[in-house]
Design an enzyme around this catalytic site. Structure first.
Site, short mmCIF file in Angstrom:
data_model
loop_
_atom_site.label_atom_id
_atom_site.label_comp_id
_atom_site.label_asym_id
_atom_site.label_seq_id
_atom_site.Cartn_x
_atom_site.Cartn_y
_atom_site.Cartn_z
N ASP A 186 0.86 -1.19 0.00
CA ASP A 186 0.00 0.00 0.00
C ASP A 186 0.90 1.24 0.00
O ASP A 186 2.06 1.17 0.41
CB ASP A 186 -0.86 0.04 1.27
N ARG B 55 -1.35 -0.58 -8.38
CA ARG B 55 -2.72 -0.14 -8.04
C ARG B 55 -2.72 1.38 -8.15
O ARG B 55 -1.89 2.04 -7.53
CB ARG B 55 -3.10 -0.55 -6.63
C1 LIG Z 1 -8.92 -1.03 -3.23
C2 LIG Z 1 -8.44 0.30 -2.76
C3 LIG Z 1 -7.17 0.42 -2.23
C4 LIG Z 1 -6.69 1.66 -1.80
N1 LIG Z 1 -5.39 1.77 -1.39
C5 LIG Z 1 -4.90 3.00 -1.08
C6 LIG Z 1 -3.52 3.18 -0.78
O1 LIG Z 1 -2.71 2.24 -0.76
N2 LIG Z 1 -3.11 4.43 -0.48
C7 LIG Z 1 -3.96 5.51 -0.48
O2 LIG Z 1 -3.51 6.63 -0.23
N3 LIG Z 1 -5.26 5.36 -0.75
C8 LIG Z 1 -5.75 4.14 -1.04
N4 LIG Z 1 -7.08 4.00 -1.36
C9 LIG Z 1 -8.01 5.12 -1.09
C10 LIG Z 1 -8.12 6.07 -2.26
O3 LIG Z 1 -6.91 6.76 -2.43
C11 LIG Z 1 -9.26 7.08 -2.05
O4 LIG Z 1 -9.02 7.82 -0.90
C12 LIG Z 1 -10.62 6.45 -1.93
O5 LIG Z 1 -10.77 5.37 -2.79
C13 LIG Z 1 -11.69 7.48 -2.28
O6 LIG Z 1 -11.50 7.94 -3.61
P1 LIG Z 1 -12.45 7.52 -4.82
O7 LIG Z 1 -11.59 7.34 -6.04
O8 LIG Z 1 -13.26 6.34 -4.45
O9 LIG Z 1 -13.31 8.80 -5.12
P2 LIG Z 1 -14.26 9.69 -4.19
O10 LIG Z 1 -14.57 10.87 -5.02
O11 LIG Z 1 -13.69 9.90 -2.84
O12 LIG Z 1 -15.54 8.80 -4.01
C14 LIG Z 1 -16.43 8.58 -5.09
C15 LIG Z 1 -17.80 8.18 -4.56
O13 LIG Z 1 -17.69 6.90 -3.92
C16 LIG Z 1 -18.55 6.85 -2.81
N5 LIG Z 1 -17.76 6.64 -1.58
C17 LIG Z 1 -16.43 6.85 -1.44
N6 LIG Z 1 -16.04 6.50 -0.18
C18 LIG Z 1 -17.15 6.11 0.47
C19 LIG Z 1 -17.42 5.63 1.77
N7 LIG Z 1 -16.46 5.50 2.66
N8 LIG Z 1 -18.68 5.28 2.08
C20 LIG Z 1 -19.68 5.39 1.18
N9 LIG Z 1 -19.49 5.84 -0.07
C21 LIG Z 1 -18.26 6.20 -0.42
C22 LIG Z 1 -19.31 8.15 -2.79
O14 LIG Z 1 -20.49 8.00 -3.54
C23 LIG Z 1 -18.37 9.08 -3.49
O15 LIG Z 1 -19.02 10.19 -4.03
C24 LIG Z 1 -7.55 2.79 -1.85
C25 LIG Z 1 -8.84 2.68 -2.38
C26 LIG Z 1 -9.28 1.47 -2.85
C27 LIG Z 1 -10.64 1.39 -3.47
#
Ligand SMILES: Cc1cc2nc3c(=O)[nH]c(=O)nc-3n(C[C@H](O)[C@H](O)[C@H](O)COP(=O)(O)OP(=O)(O)OC[C@H]3O[C@@H](n4cnc5c(N)ncnc54)[C@H](O)[C@@H]3O)c2cc1C
Length: 304
Positions: free
Chosen positions: A125, A176
């Site tokens: 990660d 990723r």
């Molecule tokens: C499999 C995976 C691994 C990850 N690994 C890392 C990592 O190693 N390092 C790192 O910095 N980040 C990691 N992340 C987190 C990532 O960087 C984002 O902070 C997170 O995914 C939110 O961004 P988004 O692209 O989903 O967009 P956003 O714009 O944040 O979310 C899009 C939409 O998704 C829905 N949503 C998002 N979160 C939630 C929630 N908690 N509950 C309900 N609905 C929600 C909402 O409808 C929102 O409008 C990971 C995410 C995923 C999916």
């Protein structure tokens, strides 16, 4: 996010832990490895892969890093024993990156060798930008030692990421791509929602133009649509979609029904609190959930 939701996000750390635990329960498999096994088996039955995360980021002593490494070894053994379609995701600070880099390296090399013997995979990660160089360096060291069953994470929010994609290209890396969850200064990271989306798409295009594997980790509908357009015609062995447990589960099911490989990030462990706060702070409906939970405790339920 509405004003009321933003206000609740600010006071979340003051919300009782018991409420946070209940409201956050969809995001976590449970406290034990058995909980994670059960949840992963359920996801596999729905055609989804999993990556298992043992919760526990903040460590202060070497024995805590060793305990995390042991927990991950147990998780690897369980994955093999149960024949699960799963791998593991690890955070280097949990392995002592900020405490003793030598110990961190030793523990991660040991774990990756164990995963290699078992024919599975380890994802490093990505944490805040103070760890980016060290994480990429360890990834390179693992690959140089012949460990191909290891991947890394790049964050679209960071200004450096497109050049990191280019610099890693020769390794045919497994990357990723996510937006990045850590709050970073403007000198290091894009701050605007649209800027981050634009960077995500640019990095995705660069990764797909290369020869490695891309895990597209987002719940953002606009980005999911851009990704689906882009992977059309790309072999299913070259990419997968990734989402977090408990977030947009219906969308995940639809992606699977449309034939996309998809992996769910499954955290488990006793140290659920910080992870839960992060997930709740991202949830646009957080105020409603917290209020509902608090109210249901204040107003006694009528018996049916
Ligand atoms: C499999 C995976 C691994 C990850 N690994 C890392 C990592 O190693 N390092 C790192 O910095 N980040 C990691 N992340 C987190 C990532 O960087 C984002 O902070 C997170 O995914 C939110 O961004 P988004 O692209 O989903 O967009 P956003 O714009 O944040 O979310 C899009 C939409 O998704 C829905 N949503 C998002 N979160 C939630 C929630 N908690 N509950 C309900 N609905 C929600 C909402 O409808 C929102 O409008 C990971 C995410 C995923 C999916």
């Amino acid at each position: 996010m509405r004003l009321f939701d933003r206000a609740v996000v600010r006071v979340l750390p003051a919300v009782p832990r018991s409420v946070v635990r209940r409201v956050a329960s969809p995001y976590i498999a449970g406290s034990t490895l058995d909980d994670a096994r059960r949840v992963v088996a359920g996801l596999n039955a729905e055609g989804m892969r999993a990556t298992v995360d043992v919760l526990g980021e903040e460590i202060a002593r070497p024995d805590e890093a060793e305990a995390i490494a042991r927990a991950y070894r147990d998780a690897l053994a369980a994955i093999t024993e149960d024949g699960l379609e799963a791998n593991i995701s690890i955070k280097l600070t949990g392995f002592g990156l900020k405490l003793d880099e030598g110990l961190c390296r030793e523990l991660v090399f040991g774990l990756v060798a164990d995963a290699h013997r078992r024919g599975t995979f380890v994802r490093l990660d990505m944490e805040d930008s103070s760890t980016t160089d060290a994480t990429l360096e360890l990834y390179r060291a693992l690959r140089a030692a012949g460990h191909d069953g290891v991947g890394v994470v790049l964050q679209a929010a960071l200004r450096r990421t497109l050049s990191d994609v280019e610099e890693l290209a020769a390794l045919e890396p497994s990357v990723r791509l996510c937006k990045g969850i850590y709050v970073e200064p403007p000198s290091v990271a894009y701050q605007g929602f649209d800027e981050i989306r634009t960077s995500f798409v640019a990095c995705l295009d660069a990764l797909l133009a290369g020869t490695g594997h891309v895990a597209i980790a987002t719940h953002d509908e606009w980005l999911i649509e851009r990704a689906v357009e882009r992977v059309d015609g790309v072999g299913s062995g070259r990419y997968e979609m990734q989402m977090l447990l408990g977030v947009r589960a219906d969308r995940a099911r639809r992606l699977v029904a449309d034939g996309h490989p998809l992996r769910i990030y499954v955290p488990y462990g006793e140290q659920w609190y910080e992870y839960s706060l992060r997930r709740l702070q991202e949830n646009p409906k957080v105020a409603g959930y917290v209020a509902k939970d608090v109210l249901s405790r204040l107003v006694p339920r009528r018996s049916a």
